[in-house]
Design a protein around this motif. Structure first.
Motif, mmCIF file in Angstrom:
data_model
loop_
_atom_site.group_PDB
_atom_site.id
_atom_site.type_symbol
_atom_site.label_atom_id
_atom_site.label_comp_id
_atom_site.label_asym_id
_atom_site.label_seq_id
_atom_site.Cartn_x
_atom_site.Cartn_y
_atom_site.Cartn_z
ATOM 1 N N ARG A 196 0.785 -1.221 0.000
ATOM 2 C CA ARG A 196 0.000 0.000 0.000
ATOM 3 C C ARG A 196 0.818 1.271 0.000
ATOM 4 N N TYR A 197 1.980 1.202 0.656
ATOM 5 C CA TYR A 197 2.693 2.463 0.873
ATOM 6 C C TYR A 197 3.987 2.582 0.085
ATOM 7 N N ARG A 198 4.241 1.613 -0.810
ATOM 8 C CA ARG A 198 5.477 1.719 -1.589
ATOM 9 C C ARG A 198 5.463 3.026 -2.382
ATOM 10 N N GLY A 199 6.536 3.814 -2.316
ATOM 11 C CA GLY A 199 6.631 5.065 -3.052
ATOM 12 C C GLY A 199 5.870 6.209 -2.415
ATOM 13 N N ARG A 200 5.142 5.965 -1.332
ATOM 14 C CA ARG A 200 4.375 7.049 -0.722
ATOM 15 C C ARG A 200 5.058 7.577 0.526
ATOM 16 N N LEU A 201 6.006 6.823 1.062
ATOM 17 C CA LEU A 201 6.826 7.364 2.156
ATOM 18 C C LEU A 201 8.096 7.851 1.469
ATOM 19 N N ASP A 202 9.252 7.467 1.961
ATOM 20 C CA ASP A 202 10.431 7.823 1.156
ATOM 21 C C ASP A 202 11.203 6.546 0.838
ATOM 22 N N SER A 203 12.316 6.656 0.119
ATOM 23 C CA SER A 203 12.996 5.442 -0.356
ATOM 24 C C SER A 203 13.596 4.653 0.807
ATOM 25 N N ASP A 204 14.013 5.362 1.895
ATOM 26 C CA ASP A 204 14.511 4.654 3.079
ATOM 27 C C ASP A 204 13.428 3.762 3.655
ATOM 28 N N ALA A 205 12.220 4.352 3.789
ATOM 29 C CA ALA A 205 11.112 3.586 4.366
ATOM 30 C C ALA A 205 10.814 2.358 3.523
ATOM 31 N N ASP A 206 10.839 2.512 2.213
ATOM 32 C CA ASP A 206 10.606 1.354 1.329
ATOM 33 C C ASP A 206 11.625 0.255 1.606
ATOM 34 N N GLU A 207 12.865 0.696 1.778
ATOM 35 C CA GLU A 207 13.928 -0.278 1.999
ATOM 36 C C GLU A 207 13.747 -0.990 3.349
ATOM 37 N N TYR A 208 13.385 -0.207 4.390
ATOM 38 C CA TYR A 208 13.208 -0.816 5.716
ATOM 39 C C TYR A 208 12.081 -1.827 5.693
ATOM 40 N N ILE A 209 11.003 -1.443 5.042
ATOM 41 C CA ILE A 209 9.868 -2.374 4.994
ATOM 42 C C ILE A 209 10.277 -3.660 4.277
ATOM 43 N N ALA A 210 11.043 -3.495 3.219
ATOM 44 C CA ALA A 210 11.509 -4.690 2.494
ATOM 45 C C ALA A 210 12.352 -5.582 3.408
ATOM 46 N N PHE A 211 13.190 -4.955 4.268
ATOM 47 C CA PHE A 211 13.994 -5.736 5.211
ATOM 48 C C PHE A 211 13.108 -6.518 6.179
ATOM 49 N N ILE A 212 12.040 -5.845 6.653
ATOM 50 C CA ILE A 212 11.144 -6.514 7.612
ATOM 51 C C ILE A 212 10.490 -7.729 6.953
ATOM 52 N N VAL A 213 10.010 -7.511 5.724
ATOM 53 C CA VAL A 213 9.354 -8.619 5.015
ATOM 54 C C VAL A 213 10.333 -9.770 4.818
ATOM 55 N N GLU A 214 11.528 -9.428 4.393
ATOM 56 C CA GLU A 214 12.544 -10.439 4.125
ATOM 57 C C GLU A 214 12.944 -11.186 5.405
ATOM 58 N N GLY A 215 13.144 -10.418 6.506
ATOM 59 C CA GLY A 215 13.503 -11.037 7.794
ATOM 60 C C GLY A 215 12.381 -11.936 8.285
ATOM 61 N N GLY A 216 11.161 -11.460 8.161
ATOM 62 C CA GLY A 216 10.003 -12.246 8.605
ATOM 63 C C GLY A 216 9.894 -13.544 7.825
ATOM 64 N N ASN A 217 10.100 -13.462 6.502
ATOM 65 C CA ASN A 217 10.032 -14.668 5.675
ATOM 66 C C ASN A 217 11.084 -15.685 6.099
#
Ligand code: ADP
Length: 387
Positions: A196-217
């Motif tokens: 939902r929020y990709r590109g709507r926060l900033d690029s750092d936030a996108d990267e952090y969220i990706a880390f969370i998803v990856e770590g969770g997986n």
């Protein structure tokens, strides 16, 4: 000097053969006493029962192990009565039954474990091993000899080990099982955030969220693998005659996509029948073939060969690949849980696959090891009981 003279005079009347016999009898008596000393020195007790004459003898240490009041046991009845009085009521039937089968059947050896009352009022474990010293024409034992061992410490240590193993397993199972639920919501909400929020926060936030998803997986995969280890025990089925050719064929079908994508070839001839839990054997082949694909050499497509041969009562399987190989110093380590030779960036994995293989093979009474030449390939070898 005088003693020697007397002895010389004593035997003058004997023939050469009688003299030999007398010496032999002396030697025998001597060595029997020596044998008794040797047995007692090992801490074992010794008993002998002549069933025809209803006579029995028990060594001092034997009487001590059984907790007899006195080591003097003139008749078999007394030995039996005293033993029965001291034995744990739950073990008595088993001991008598096994003893009777031994006396009547043509076995050479009988082993039985039972508890006897100890001085402090508790129970102590004893092991009795009987061997038939003499049988009559009908095959019944008429004379038997045996050893008694105090195995109390060993039995108690085994029970404690079993308990702590079970506890540890329950803990691992509960922890991983209960972790799954919160982790699932963590992963799905972070995936939602990502979408939902990709590109709507900033690029750092996108990267952090990706880390969370990856770590969770990754954590989910780890937990699933942990549960897989627990399930080797919890979902174990009895060992049955199993067609290993059919098992490998099923695995090949199930892994068809990954084999095809890697351009791998899998060759397996006619494989023998084994005594196995088919689902677990499938798991073994799946993990080994999966690794052969994963750890393939960058310069050539994976070529996997499965062969088997009979070695005594066991069947020895070999799963051979032409992958990157494993340095000799890691040949044992790789079977340990969570042990990996590579980082996540190099190869996906949790380091559980071979630990599961080891656990399954050991549950079947077999062994597993690897032979490998770095840069050329590896052969994983394991044994299972033949059917
Ligand atoms: P994982 O593959 O998840 O790391 P495994 O327990 O299956 O866990 O394997 C442990 C390690 O053994 C791997 O990290 C890898 O380094 C090594 N290994 C296993 N199979 C092979 C193989 N066929 N060829 C080379 N290395 C292997």
């Amino acid at each position: 000097m005088a003693g020697a003279l007397v002895l010389w005079q004593d035997v003058t009347g004997c023939t050469q053969a009688e003299r030999e016999l007398a010496r032999y009898a002396d030697d025998l008596r001597g060595s029997r006493e020596q044998l008794g000393d040797v047995i007692e020195a090992t801490g074992a007790g010794f008993y002998q029962i002549a069933l025809e004459r209803m006579e029995g003898t028990i060594s001092r240490r034997g009487a001590e192990i059984l907790g007899f009041a006195t080591p003097e046991m003139p008749s078999l009845f007394e030995i039996m009565a005293e033993a029965q009085a001291r034995m744990h009521p739950d073990d008595l039937q088993g001991v008598l039954g096994s003893f009777m089968t031994f006396v009547e059947a043509e076995t050479e050896r009988n082993e039985v474990e039972f508890r006897v009352r100890s001085l402090d009022g508790g129970w102590r474990w004893v092991l009795a091993i009987s061997t038939s010293a003499k049988r009559n024409a009908a095959g019944r034992v008429v004379m038997l000899a045996g050893f008694l061992f105090d195995i109390d410490e060993r039995k108690k240590a085994e029970a404690a080990l079993r308990r702590s193993n079970e506890e540890l397993q329950r803990f691992a199972y509960m922890a991983s099982h209960d972790l799954q639920e919160p982790l699932r919501s963590l992963v799905s909400f972070s995936q939602l955030l990502e979408r939902r929020y990709r590109g709507r926060l900033d690029s750092d936030a996108d990267e952090y969220i990706a880390f969370i998803v990856e770590g969770g997986n990754r954590m989910q995969r780890l937990i699933e693998d942990l549960l897989r280890v627990s399930r080797v025990e919890t979902t174990a089925k009895p060992l049955e005659p199993t067609n290993s050719t059919a098992v490998v064929a099923d695995v090949e079908r199930a892994m068809e996509t990954s084999l095809r994508e890697a351009g791998a070839t899998l060759e397996a001839g006619d494989l023998p029948m084994v005594r196995a839990d088919a689902a677990q054997l499938e798991q073994v082949f799946m993990n080994l073939i999966g690794n052969a694909i994963k750890y393939r050499h960058p310069d050539r497509p994976p070529a996997i060969r499965i062969a088997a041969r009979r070695v005594g009562p066991m069947v020895q399987f070999a799963v051979q690949d032409n992958g990157i190989g494993i340095e000799p110093e890691y040949h044992d380590l790789i079977f340990e849980m969570f042990r990996r030779l590579h980082t996540h960036d190099e190869y996906e994995g949790t380091g559980i696959g071979l630990a599961v293989v080891l656990k399954i093979v050991e549950r079947h009474g077999g062994k597993v090891w690897v032979e490998s030449t770095p840069g050329e390939g590896s052969t994983f070898i394991f044994t299972l009981p033949a059917a």
